[in-house]
Enzyme design. Structure first.
Site, PDB file in Angstrom:
ATOM      1  N   SER A 251       0.952  -1.203  -0.197  1.00 14.24           N
ATOM      2  CA  SER A 251       0.093   0.207   0.073  1.00 14.24           C
ATOM      3  C   SER A 251       0.835   1.269   0.057  1.00 14.24           C
ATOM      4  O   SER A 251       1.887   1.388   0.726  1.00 14.24           O
ATOM      5  CB  SER A 251      -0.826  -0.094   1.160  1.00 14.24           C
ATOM      6  N   LYS A 252       0.490   2.264  -0.794  1.00 14.80           N
ATOM      7  CA  LYS A 252       1.205   3.537  -0.724  1.00 14.80           C
ATOM      8  C   LYS A 252       1.002   4.352   0.314  1.00 14.80           C
ATOM      9  O   LYS A 252       2.013   4.741   1.369  1.00 14.80           O
ATOM     10  CB  LYS A 252       0.662   4.495  -1.790  1.00 14.80           C
ATOM     11  N   ARG A 253      -0.235   4.004   0.954  1.00 13.80           N
ATOM     12  CA  ARG A 253      -0.709   4.823   2.433  1.00 13.80           C
ATOM     13  C   ARG A 253       0.439   4.316   3.305  1.00 13.80           C
ATOM     14  O   ARG A 253       0.564   4.884   4.424  1.00 13.80           O
ATOM     15  CB  ARG A 253      -1.962   4.253   2.757  1.00 13.80           C
TER      16      ARG A 253
END
Length: 325
Positions: A251-253
């Protein structure tokens, strides 16, 4: 056989992680190994989370790996603009086409109301809309509009849509129970991903969509939109997802590993090409590092099923059709 037109369509809400780049590699090979073209489109509908620096870094990452594109990004092209945030007028025209067919209705339900309704879940895990606003009278719409701006939903037909995925094979979804009436434009005026991606792919002549498995369940509703808007339906291929070492999806997050982070530690793009677990899963004889050397080995479709372990020594395919990152 017609040459395919594929696309990269990153969302610039963070730096591309290895899962994004893995999918980009498959999309690029699927098109370029058959003499096709690639479009780079910036899917920045969510302007609050999207940042220009992430879009520019995505171009640098793809360029560093030799995953060149023919339209979009810094190249421009006949379908400019290639940023979705600049294409709202075009989406409005597409929405009007659906409205003229009597398929769009306003929805005044808040997120809290939708969750409180205890509706069943769609195939992608989202709540199925319970249809509370589906049959409002003009008088009721006028009254509710005084208190709240509505979202706009598509009234899905009583229909099952079937297609054959390049990787996962035959798929079918009964629209009312598989996705329900879905959002076309949010109450704040932002157009929904489902409408924007279909309208853009159709207008830009995309004939091959290769993307992550998390979007597999969205494909039937998008096929419906292609048909309603009068665009040819492309072929679809969905790639397995990469997992982090702890078993979760990248995930980028969560700040998962980016290419720039890897290269900053002294690794070269050639090393990246030679290290991917895809070669163990896709090819009997994995190629040496390099873009062009991969063409003869690539099967022209997404990698086949769970057959080979990851060449990096991890457990390979798991029971959710994912690859270890």
């Amino acid at each position: 056989m017609a040459r395919p037109v594929g696309r990269f369509a990153p969302t610039p809400s963070g730096y591309l992680h290895l899962g994004n780049l893995f999918c980009s590699l498959i999309a690029w090979l699927a098109a370029k190994s058959r003499g096709g073209e690639m479009i780079l489109r910036n899917e920045d509908l969510d302007v609050e989370r999207s940042r220009k620096e992430y879009a520019l870094q995505a171009q640098r990452d793809l360029d560093a790996l030799g995953l060149f594109w023919d339209q979009g990004g810094d190249k421009g092209g006949p379908h400019s603009p290639y940023d979705q945030s600049q294409r709202f007028d075009f989406y409005r025209v597409q929405l009007e086409k659906l409205e003229a067919q009597g398929r769009v209705y306003p929805c005044f339900c808040s997120r809290a109301q939708l969750h409180a309704a205890s509706a069943p879940h769609a195939s992608d895990g989202e709540l199925l809309y319970n249809g509370a606003c589906r049959d409002l009278t003009p008088e009721q719409v006028a009254e509710k509009s005084r208190a709240r701006s509505p979202a706009l939903r598509l009234r899905v037909p009583e229909e099952t849509i079937a297609f054959t995925d390049l990787h996962y094979g035959p798929q079918a979804q009964h629209l009312p129970t598989g996705c329900g009436d879905f959002i076309l434009r949010r109450s704040d005026g932002v157009y929904a991903y489902q409408l924007a991606v279909v309208a853009d792919d159709g207008a830009m002549g995309v004939t091959q969509v290769v993307r992550g498995r998390d979007l597999l369940s969205s494909t039937p509703r998008q096929i419906l939109l292609y048909r309603l808007l009068g665009y040819p339906v492309p072929e679809f291929g969905h790639t397995p997802l990469l997992l982090a070492s702890d078993g979760r999806r990248l995930s980028k997050r969560d700040g998962d590993q980016s290419l720039s982070g890897i290269l900053s530690r002294g690794y070269s793009p050639g090393t990246w090409w030679g290290a991917w677990p895809i070669w163990g899963a896709c090819c009997q004889n994995p190629p040496p590092p390099g873009r062009r050397s991969c063409f003869p080995s690539f099967p022209g479709k997404s990698c086949p099923g769970r057959t080979s372990p990851c060449r990096r020594g991890c457990s390979g395919w798991d029971d959710r059709d994912t690859l270890c990152g």
